[in-house]
Design a protein around this motif. Structure first.
Motif, mmCIF file in Angstrom:
data_model
loop_
_atom_site.group_PDB
_atom_site.id
_atom_site.type_symbol
_atom_site.label_atom_id
_atom_site.label_comp_id
_atom_site.label_asym_id
_atom_site.label_seq_id
_atom_site.Cartn_x
_atom_site.Cartn_y
_atom_site.Cartn_z
ATOM 1 N N LEU A 170 0.829 -1.199 0.000
ATOM 2 C CA LEU A 170 0.000 0.000 0.000
ATOM 3 C C LEU A 170 0.867 1.253 0.000
ATOM 4 N N ASN A 171 1.908 1.257 0.841
ATOM 5 C CA ASN A 171 2.836 2.400 0.903
ATOM 6 C C ASN A 171 3.510 2.611 -0.452
ATOM 7 N N LYS A 172 3.950 1.535 -1.089
ATOM 8 C CA LYS A 172 4.584 1.649 -2.406
ATOM 9 C C LYS A 172 3.598 2.173 -3.432
ATOM 10 N N SER A 173 2.357 1.676 -3.359
ATOM 11 C CA SER A 173 1.319 2.117 -4.280
ATOM 12 C C SER A 173 1.041 3.612 -4.080
ATOM 13 N N ILE A 174 0.978 4.041 -2.799
ATOM 14 C CA ILE A 174 0.747 5.456 -2.492
ATOM 15 C C ILE A 174 1.916 6.287 -2.998
ATOM 16 N N GLU A 175 3.122 5.820 -2.749
ATOM 17 C CA GLU A 175 4.308 6.556 -3.206
ATOM 18 C C GLU A 175 4.308 6.666 -4.735
ATOM 19 N N ARG A 176 3.950 5.587 -5.439
ATOM 20 C CA ARG A 176 3.895 5.637 -6.908
ATOM 21 C C ARG A 176 2.837 6.643 -7.369
#
Length: 191
Positions: A170-176
């Protein structure tokens, strides 16, 4: 687990107390055995002494022999001494008899006391065995709970790892998405 661990500690303390009690009872039994052996020897000696006294008394048994012994004296003073001797002899015979009876009674009392102490030891051993069984049951419960807690811990660890992985995704998705939005804004500013 803490409750069972506390119970196990209590049971172990009780077991130690029972072991100490058994040690004291064993010492008491040894002392009583020694006392009984000494008293039995005394009774045996008194019996032999009493038997010898009876053998001697049989020689002079009967009122005729006593009276003949007293009246066969040469003078009155000798007769009085012989009379006193016969009475003292009979008194000594009675003292021996009473002493033997009291020693036998004391020996029987000590044997009864020993039987009581042995019964107490038997009860303590029985109680100790019961406590040992209870302790083993508690330790079995403790092992079962520890295994269950370890299984639960593994499940929780797996679930925690799964949640962390989802959070990281989720964090990676948000960062992307943030990067994409920022890139789109930069592109829009640039245009």
């Amino acid at each position: 687990l803490d409750v069972i661990t506390a119970r196990i500690g209590e049971r172990k303390a009780l077991m130690q107390l029972l072991n100490n009690e058994l040690t004291l009872i064993d010492a008491e039994i040894k002392a009583l055995d020694a006392d009984i052996a000494m008293r039995a020897d005394n009774v045996e000696k008194s019996r032999k002494e009493y038997a010898e006294s009876l053998r001697r008394a049989r020689k002079y048994s009967g009122m005729q022999n006593k009276l003949m012994f007293v009246f066969s004296a040469d003078d009155f003073n000798t007769m009085v001494r012989r009379y006193r001797y016969v009475n003292e002899y009979m008194g000594a015979h009675k003292v021996l008899s009473d002493s033997l009876k009291s020693q036998i009674s004391a020996l029987e009392a000590k044997r009864a006391e020993l039987d009581t102490v042995r019964l107490s030891k038997s009860n303590s051993i029985k109680e100790q065995n019961e406590e040992r069984v209870k302790l083993q049951q508690l330790e079995g419960e403790q092992r079962k709970i520890v295994k269950e807690l370890q299984r639960e811990s593994k499940k929780v660890q797996k679930e925690l790892k799964k949640k962390r992985d989802e959070l990281n995704k989720l964090n990676k998705s948000i960062e992307r998405e943030i990067e994409r939005v920022l890139a789109a804004e930069r592109e829009a500013k640039r245009k």
